[in-house]
Design a protein around this motif. Sequence first.
Motif, PDB file in Angstrom:
ATOM      1  N   HIS A 136       0.169   2.567   7.662  1.00 45.69           N
ATOM      2  CA  HIS A 136      -0.188   2.870   6.275  1.00 45.69           C
ATOM      3  C   HIS A 136      -1.668   3.238   6.149  1.00 45.69           C
ATOM      4  O   HIS A 136      -2.074   3.828   5.150  1.00 45.69           O
TER       5      HIS A 136
ATOM      6  N   ALA B 137       0.823  -1.219   0.000  1.00 42.94           N
ATOM      7  CA  ALA B 137       0.000   0.000   0.000  1.00 42.94           C
ATOM      8  C   ALA B 137       0.853   1.264   0.000  1.00 42.94           C
ATOM      9  O   ALA B 137       0.489   2.265   0.623  1.00 42.94           O
TER      10      ALA B 137
ATOM     11  N   ASP C 204     -14.623   1.424  -0.132  1.00 46.73           N
ATOM     12  CA  ASP C 204     -13.714   1.020   0.938  1.00 46.73           C
ATOM     13  C   ASP C 204     -14.532   0.663   2.168  1.00 46.73           C
ATOM     14  O   ASP C 204     -15.669   1.115   2.336  1.00 46.73           O
TER      15      ASP C 204
ATOM     16  N   ASN D  69      -8.553   2.087   4.558  1.00 44.65           N
ATOM     17  CA  ASN D  69      -7.426   1.246   4.150  1.00 44.65           C
ATOM     18  C   ASN D  69      -6.325   2.063   3.482  1.00 44.65           C
ATOM     19  O   ASN D  69      -6.594   3.012   2.740  1.00 44.65           O
ATOM     20  N   GLY D  70      -5.082   1.656   3.723  1.00 43.09           N
ATOM     21  CA  GLY D  70      -3.941   2.383   3.192  1.00 43.09           C
ATOM     22  C   GLY D  70      -3.931   2.480   1.680  1.00 43.09           C
ATOM     23  O   GLY D  70      -3.611   3.527   1.108  1.00 43.09           O
ATOM     24  N   ALA D  71      -4.291   1.398   1.002  1.00 42.92           N
ATOM     25  CA  ALA D  71      -4.262   1.397  -0.452  1.00 42.92           C
ATOM     26  C   ALA D  71      -5.344   2.287  -1.056  1.00 42.92           C
ATOM     27  O   ALA D  71      -5.261   2.668  -2.226  1.00 42.92           O
ATOM     28  N   ASN D  72      -6.362   2.619  -0.258  1.00 44.26           N
ATOM     29  CA  ASN D  72      -7.499   3.385  -0.766  1.00 44.26           C
ATOM     30  C   ASN D  72      -7.600   4.793  -0.190  1.00 44.26           C
ATOM     31  O   ASN D  72      -8.529   5.525  -0.544  1.00 44.26           O
TER      32      ASN D  72
END
Length: 409
Positions: free
Chosen positions: A77, A45, A122, A141-144
């Motif tokens: 993250h 992420a 998310d 969430n870190g990736a989002n």
Amino acid sequence: MLSRAAAVASRTGVRSLASAAGGTVQKTALFDLHEELGGKMVEFAGYYLPVQYKAGVLTEHNHTRDESGASLFDVSHMGQLRLTGDDAIDFLQGLVVGDVAALGPGDATLSLFTNAQGGIIDDTVITSYMADQGFVSVVVNGANKHTVAAHMDAALKAYMAAKPSASVEIHNLFDRHLLALQGPAAASVLSPLVQGGKVDALSFMNGANNCIIDGVDAGPEGCMVTRCGYTGEDGFEIAVPAESAEQLARKLLASAAVMPAGLGARDSLRLEAGLCLHGNDIGEDTTPIEAGLAWTIPKSRRADARFPGADVILSQLKEKSWARRRVGLRPLKVPARHGAKIFSGDEQIGEVTSGTFSPTLKVPLSMGYVNKGFQKKGTEVEIEVREGKRVPAVVDSMPFVPARYFKAA
């Protein structure tokens, strides 16, 4: 043959440091501590995080479930935001499926940001401190997190255009760090360190802000502690300024009950607990009903239908018009990974979204989606674990390992 660490990294969607070279990958404030402790660092992420430490994924996983143990995860993250203003809750009600207005001081809920098609942008933990401290905490969430932040900014512009006198502000706290202390011993480790007994009586999905933790200089606001997690065990997520994160981590690791744990154990723990990983098990093309997350939509929200995609989601709920459903799958002779096809006879009826070997149950486990008519517990299916090789499996309910969340008397 892949090493254990490389296999875990592949399964959880991370990349090695070497493959990430040249990118704009960030380090958390605990990077040096992770290396000092023997962490095998990978990209996840957009951050360098440990996939495991010297003890290994199996030991870290089992320690988190051990009655006398607790594990410390760096989840910095993740994206932290705050909403303030008299209309902040009304604004947020228009973006998520949960009833934020119903939350009392320190109450938290797992909710979902949805799009106009009913898909899940998310999943998020929302904690309200509006009544006593004037803000709502949102953790994504870190990736989002950048996607969610942009989504919220665009929605706020539209909201303010419709209600020019409204009062809402979004505060990006992405530089703030987050540590997760998870396991049966988490409370006995953390509670004595928090002044004033502020976390002693917290139930699962309840939090306390302005916590002063002995030996941790977290500034005038202190730490925000929420009794929640991603493992199925009792535990806490602790929000702390970046400059205080290492101090906090070392304080917790000083306990003989605590060991560091990485992404590999976090993944196997959450899968045993039947918890979704966004991008694997849920996404913008998955509705809450398909994902088995109808419970995140309370009656009050079903009635007002103000969240994005409500027409699609509520129609699926009322008319049972969904075409597929997320299910558990076991027992398997070998692990079935993300993307493996699920069959009934010669008909492909679904696909695996996550899979691992369960250290607790000592069998391979998977979750995935199957077509309507095949979702009932006990349904026999086959999974293609590699081309031309199928293994039998049975649809099962989740969680695979019962949750042990704490509820105050």
